[in-house]
Design an enzyme around this catalytic site. Sequence first.
Site, short mmCIF file in Angstrom:
data_model
loop_
_atom_site.label_atom_id
_atom_site.label_comp_id
_atom_site.label_asym_id
_atom_site.label_seq_id
_atom_site.Cartn_x
_atom_site.Cartn_y
_atom_site.Cartn_z
N LYS A 45 0.93 -1.00 -0.08
CA LYS A 45 -0.30 -0.28 0.40
C LYS A 45 0.77 0.84 -0.43
O LYS A 45 0.49 2.54 -0.94
CB LYS A 45 -1.07 0.09 1.17
CG LYS A 45 -1.91 -0.99 1.02
CD LYS A 45 -2.65 -1.09 2.35
CE LYS A 45 -3.60 -2.21 2.58
NZ LYS A 45 -4.13 -3.04 3.33
N GLN A 89 -4.64 -1.60 9.96
CA GLN A 89 -4.48 -2.92 9.25
C GLN A 89 -5.45 -3.67 10.39
O GLN A 89 -4.61 -3.85 11.22
CB GLN A 89 -2.93 -3.04 9.07
CG GLN A 89 -2.80 -4.69 8.50
CD GLN A 89 -3.63 -4.32 6.60
OE1 GLN A 89 -3.61 -3.45 6.01
NE2 GLN A 89 -4.02 -5.53 6.45
N ASP A 112 -11.15 3.40 4.42
CA ASP A 112 -11.16 2.05 4.03
C ASP A 112 -12.23 1.78 4.51
O ASP A 112 -13.21 0.35 3.83
CB ASP A 112 -10.51 1.65 5.91
CG ASP A 112 -9.21 0.52 6.09
OD1 ASP A 112 -9.16 0.20 4.14
OD2 ASP A 112 -8.46 0.20 6.32
N1 GUN Z 1 -7.22 -7.10 6.31
C1 GUN Z 1 -7.55 -7.31 5.42
N2 GUN Z 1 -7.87 -6.67 4.54
C2 GUN Z 1 -7.67 -5.43 5.17
C3 GUN Z 1 -8.21 -3.99 4.23
O1 GUN Z 1 -8.65 -3.90 2.94
N3 GUN Z 1 -7.65 -3.32 5.32
C4 GUN Z 1 -7.51 -3.11 6.78
N4 GUN Z 1 -7.70 -1.83 6.83
N5 GUN Z 1 -7.43 -4.33 6.71
C5 GUN Z 1 -7.25 -5.30 6.27
#
Ligand code: GUN
Length: 280
Positions: A45, A89, A112
């Site tokens: 990311k 995350q 998100d």
């Molecule tokens: N954990 C698994 N997928 C995601 C996501 O798209 N965003 C975040 N913040 N955590 C995750």
Amino acid sequence: MDGKALAERVRAEVAKDIEELGRPAGLATVLVGDDPASEIYIKRKQEACREVGIEPFDHHLSAETTEEELLALVGELNADDRVTGILCQLPLPDQIDEDRIIRSIAPIKDVDGFHPFSAGHLLQGSPTFVAATPAGIMEILREYEVELLGARAVVVGRSNIVGKPMALLLLAEHATVTICHSRTRDLAAVVREADVVVAAVGRAGMITGDMVREGATVVDVGINRVEGKVVGDVAEDVRGRAGLLTPVPGGVGPMTIASLLRNTVKAARYQAGVLAFPLD
Ligand code: GUN
């Protein structure tokens, strides 16, 4: 369906959008603990941000971090004008209440789309931020001109991150949507009815060829590690049955990151006042 190629095009668009905005955009990523998979996702990311001109702010905290400490960090990021988007995350360690952390993120920075504010706006048909994975899948389906109006869509999985928002987005495009989960009776019979199947369960090879109608569109959201290889939720023998299929890797994954970048641009626009945020 080639998610990787589409994601490259989206990233080029985002880079242009950032340039046109003429203001800096920044994404704060928060990782708690040392889960190797999460570390890889966060790195990807951040790299994607750098590539399109979004400044990444990296926050990596120890696995022993308390809920209060994490809340304090999110508070600082909410108040920091250089940070236009915040991503925490998941999963978080057990001592931290995930929902409370998600609620502490300012809705205008919730790239998100996990905050109840964002989820509620999606539910009511006027989305602010849509979770990146389902948003990316919709873009793939649009790119390949998959007919959704009146189509039977079956979403396997009911998570807040993928299954539920996915179902709402398909519904908004006038599909007839069924959500299946671990308690669904005769899953195969339900999936067999589908024109569009979205598999988001997290179990390798869960959707098999005999469950898929000839010519159906199949989207594989799974990322499962089996004997050192990454495989999806869709078994190999579906390839011969599906009309269109997203591969793993190279399907949904790259589009998830591309959609996060799109959301970060949207956040920067909201904060620049060039797009009205529905709180004011
Ligand atoms: N954990 C698994 N997928 C995601 C996501 O798209 N965003 C975040 N913040 N955590 C995750």
